[in-house]
Design a protein around this motif. Sequence first.
Motif, short mmCIF file in Angstrom:
data_model
loop_
_atom_site.label_atom_id
_atom_site.label_comp_id
_atom_site.label_asym_id
_atom_site.label_seq_id
_atom_site.Cartn_x
_atom_site.Cartn_y
_atom_site.Cartn_z
N PRO A 223 1.11 -1.32 0.27
CA PRO A 223 0.08 -0.14 -0.17
C PRO A 223 1.13 1.30 0.33
CG PRO A 223 -0.54 -1.96 1.75
CD PRO A 223 0.48 -2.20 1.10
N ALA A 224 1.98 1.35 0.94
CA ALA A 224 3.19 2.31 0.80
C ALA A 224 3.23 3.03 -0.70
CB ALA A 224 4.09 2.19 1.23
N PHE A 225 3.85 2.05 -1.41
CA PHE A 225 3.94 1.64 -3.42
C PHE A 225 2.63 2.56 -3.46
CE2 PHE A 225 3.94 0.87 -7.47
CZ PHE A 225 4.88 1.30 -7.71
N GLY A 226 1.61 1.52 -3.29
CA GLY A 226 -0.03 2.47 -3.58
C GLY A 226 0.54 4.13 -4.00
N ARG A 227 -0.10 4.73 -2.43
CA ARG A 227 -0.09 5.77 -2.36
C ARG A 227 1.36 6.65 -3.22
NH1 ARG A 227 -1.57 4.17 2.88
NH2 ARG A 227 0.31 3.86 3.44
N TRP A 228 2.00 5.79 -3.07
CA TRP A 228 3.26 7.16 -3.51
C TRP A 228 2.86 7.65 -4.94
CZ3 TRP A 228 7.02 5.47 -7.67
CH2 TRP A 228 7.96 5.62 -7.33
N LEU A 229 2.59 5.95 -5.93
CA LEU A 229 2.03 6.54 -6.99
C LEU A 229 0.41 6.96 -6.92
CD1 LEU A 229 2.70 4.59 -10.02
CD2 LEU A 229 0.76 2.90 -8.80
N VAL B 131 3.14 10.41 -8.41
CA VAL B 131 3.68 9.97 -9.98
C VAL B 131 2.36 10.84 -11.11
CG1 VAL B 131 4.20 8.05 -11.52
CG2 VAL B 131 5.14 7.64 -8.89
N ALA B 132 2.71 11.66 -11.55
CA ALA B 132 2.00 12.10 -12.83
C ALA B 132 1.99 11.43 -14.04
CB ALA B 132 2.12 13.92 -12.70
N ALA B 133 0.97 11.71 -14.96
CA ALA B 133 1.17 11.13 -16.10
C ALA B 133 1.90 10.87 -17.50
CB ALA B 133 -0.85 11.08 -16.76
N HIS B 134 2.16 10.57 -18.41
CA HIS B 134 3.44 10.80 -19.26
C HIS B 134 2.92 10.76 -20.64
CE1 HIS B 134 7.69 11.48 -20.71
NE2 HIS B 134 7.59 11.21 -19.90
N LYS B 135 3.53 11.57 -21.09
CA LYS B 135 2.43 11.89 -23.04
C LYS B 135 3.24 10.48 -23.58
CE LYS B 135 5.56 14.89 -25.33
NZ LYS B 135 5.79 16.27 -25.86
N GLN B 136 3.74 9.97 -22.91
CA GLN B 136 4.90 9.05 -23.70
C GLN B 136 4.36 7.33 -23.29
OE1 GLN B 136 6.52 8.38 -26.35
NE2 GLN B 136 7.35 6.82 -26.89
N PRO B 137 3.56 6.53 -24.08
CA PRO B 137 3.22 5.09 -22.98
C PRO B 137 4.39 4.41 -22.69
CG PRO B 137 2.62 6.17 -25.31
CD PRO B 137 3.65 6.93 -25.11
N GLY B 138 3.76 3.95 -20.91
CA GLY B 138 4.94 2.62 -20.19
C GLY B 138 5.51 4.17 -20.10
N TYR B 139 5.85 5.49 -19.93
CA TYR B 139 6.71 5.94 -19.15
C TYR B 139 5.91 6.87 -17.64
CZ TYR B 139 10.66 5.70 -21.35
OH TYR B 139 11.52 5.42 -22.78
N ALA B 140 6.25 7.05 -16.76
CA ALA B 140 5.75 8.18 -16.06
C ALA B 140 6.68 9.53 -15.77
CB ALA B 140 5.75 7.40 -14.57
N ILE B 141 6.25 10.48 -15.16
CA ILE B 141 6.06 11.78 -14.28
C ILE B 141 6.42 11.78 -12.61
CG2 ILE B 141 7.09 13.83 -13.58
CD1 ILE B 141 4.68 14.14 -16.66
N VAL B 142 7.56 11.67 -11.98
CA VAL B 142 8.37 10.90 -10.70
C VAL B 142 8.43 12.47 -9.91
CG1 VAL B 142 9.02 9.91 -8.85
CG2 VAL B 142 8.52 8.51 -11.02
N ASN B 143 7.75 12.51 -8.94
CA ASN B 143 7.90 13.86 -7.96
C ASN B 143 8.43 13.32 -7.20
OD1 ASN B 143 6.38 16.58 -9.15
ND2 ASN B 143 4.26 14.30 -9.14
#
Lengths: 557, 170
Positions: A316-322, A326-338
């Motif tokens: 769940p801790a990973f889920g919360r962080w996610l 983590v924000a949506a990225h325009k490139q499939p398969g990628y993510a933006i990490v804060n």
Amino acid sequence: MYRYDEFDHQLVAERVAQFRRQVKRRMAGELTEDQFKPLRLKNGVYLQLHAYMLRVNVPYGTLASRQLRKFAHIARTYDRGFGHFTTRQNIQYNWIKLEQAPEILEELASVEVTSIQSSGNCVRNITSDQYAGVARDELADPRVYCELLRQYSVLHPEFSYLPRKFKIAVTGSPNDRAAVAVHDIGIRMHRNEQGEIGFEVLVGGGLGRTPHIAHTIREWVEPEHLLAYVESILRIYNIYGRRDNIHKARIKIIVNQMGIDRYRELVEKDFDASKNLRPVVPQEEIDRIAACFAPPAYETLGDIEDELARLSAAEPAFGRWLKHNVAAHKQPGYAIVNVSLKAPGAVPGDITAERMDALANLADQHSFGEIRVNHRQNLVLPYVTQKDLYALWSALQTLELATPNMHLLSDVISCPGLDYCALANARSIPVARDIGLRFVDADKLAAVGPITINVSGCMNACGHHHVGNIGILGVDKRGKEYFQLTLGGSSDQNASLGDRLGPGLAQDDVPDAIQAIVDCYLDLRDEGERFLETYRRVGIEPFKEAVYGPGHAKAVA
Amino acid sequence: VTALIKNGELIEDEFIDASGAEVLPPRGPVLVGLEQWQAHREALLERGDRLGIKLRSDQQPEAIENDVDHFELIALEFPKFRDGRAYSYARILRERYGYSKELRAVGDVLLEQLHFMIRCGFDAFVISDPDPLGAYRAATADYSVWYQPTGDGRPTAMQLRRRRAGEGSP
């Protein structure tokens, strides 16, 4: 990322050499402090309460891992082992020796970073969306135009002695993450029906003691005329801006005194008279800079929502962080990490040299060597594959950089305040830390949802308290520090200034007051309604009652 | 030592500064204020000698837009070095009004500001320094690269890049 060519390098080298001579002349008494002050300020060197402070630019928030390593090196070698990220995509060092400043600037120049015009009455660091080039909601990439504006504004011969400082921000997304409406010039990129890019230009926004939301001065400026149009705005400000009173010298004052229509008339007249004299930006130059911002060598990947959901359920801790960081990225398969710099008890925006180095390594491993700085005093890894998210989260956890609180209660913005700043009336950092320590339960934070808290240690408003959903302003009353609360501020595309809640509170009462405001909101909110939406619907009265009513925190000033 | 430097050389100031004076000198090049010019325009033109005008930082060049051809010298005043209005005035005079004679910076002029002033179109400076010419030469040698196009015609970094790209192609 933009890379310097020989001309950029030459100019910065000349700047460092010039500052070295100026420091020498100051040390030899050939320059008075009055004469030296604007020179050092334009190189980012402030005199604070206890020492010199150096403010370094991260142009439009874009940072390479080698630059972050250099920041770490400077923190270790010339400061006390840490740096502080600000609300303007700058990093500040608080314990600098003046005689070492030229050497630091030389070190920074070696990785294409400067402190040029990070202070002083001139055009400051150009700021932008930390998600530029990767955001799913982006209309156009602002970085090319930010870089053009950066070069245009560096050592501008006409605008190096403006009435006051001048801040420009650009957003390429309709969801404004760059707070353009509270800048001297705010720029929103649009596309017309033909798909061409144009710029909506706003002027006269700003915070400080007289906050204003900017007005649109022109709906559409073509890319080749952007610099010429900005030049006209700056020229009218340079000529008409008030120079009789430092507190009335910002562009917002003159725009509001003469009215936006009159200001526009003057700008348009200058623009018409001058535009044929001003060379347009050639397409080759736009292309040259744009090539620097070409997408990195993305792998061909697909989104892996199911896999991430499975990992979140297991941990769940990973889920919360996610969910929160983590924000949506325009490139499939990628993510933006804060990357949160707001762990419980942390000083907002502070980061140690060790963590900077570690983060630079993580950027190399997981984000094409690139880091972004946002105006909320957090960092961003912009190009992370979704399949790397779990490993990255584990590494960030170890570094205490994975607090899952982006845009939540404990993601507090704070200025340095009276712990460092010569202008401050009150200590803002302890208030921010108290809030961070009070609201630690991740589930409760998530239940409250998005809410911004901004703390400023004086009315100069470096913590942008006017545009916090909850703003906190430190004031000094008869030698004691008090904190005034405002509600309903926002710096996004629907920017608004907060309304004052009531009399100031003692520092110890601030967390209780925040708790009361939050409880009141939870009582009143409709399904799915954010704090700001509830506030705009119900107004300030219920919150006044919650904070100052019988049995609640007592007002003392 | 206070000295007048024009285009990088020490020169004698031939103009008599009569701005603010009650009575004009009977002959010789004279520098007057905007109010004097507006009040005694015909008399000043009939004088037949070279004419200069001095604008304070709160006097925009718009006031002499159609008159610039009458002046051999325009002096723009910096009451404090922080007051940057005259940088804009200089560019307007040079680039928009096409004024091509002497443009002199007077008042609180710091060495650090000379390179900005030159780029805005100033060609003459009143400087106070033990070694005015040496100080001038040192201060104006600080920079060789510029990003902004102004009317002084120096190539900008952008132009140098294009030139170099042009050389690279056949």
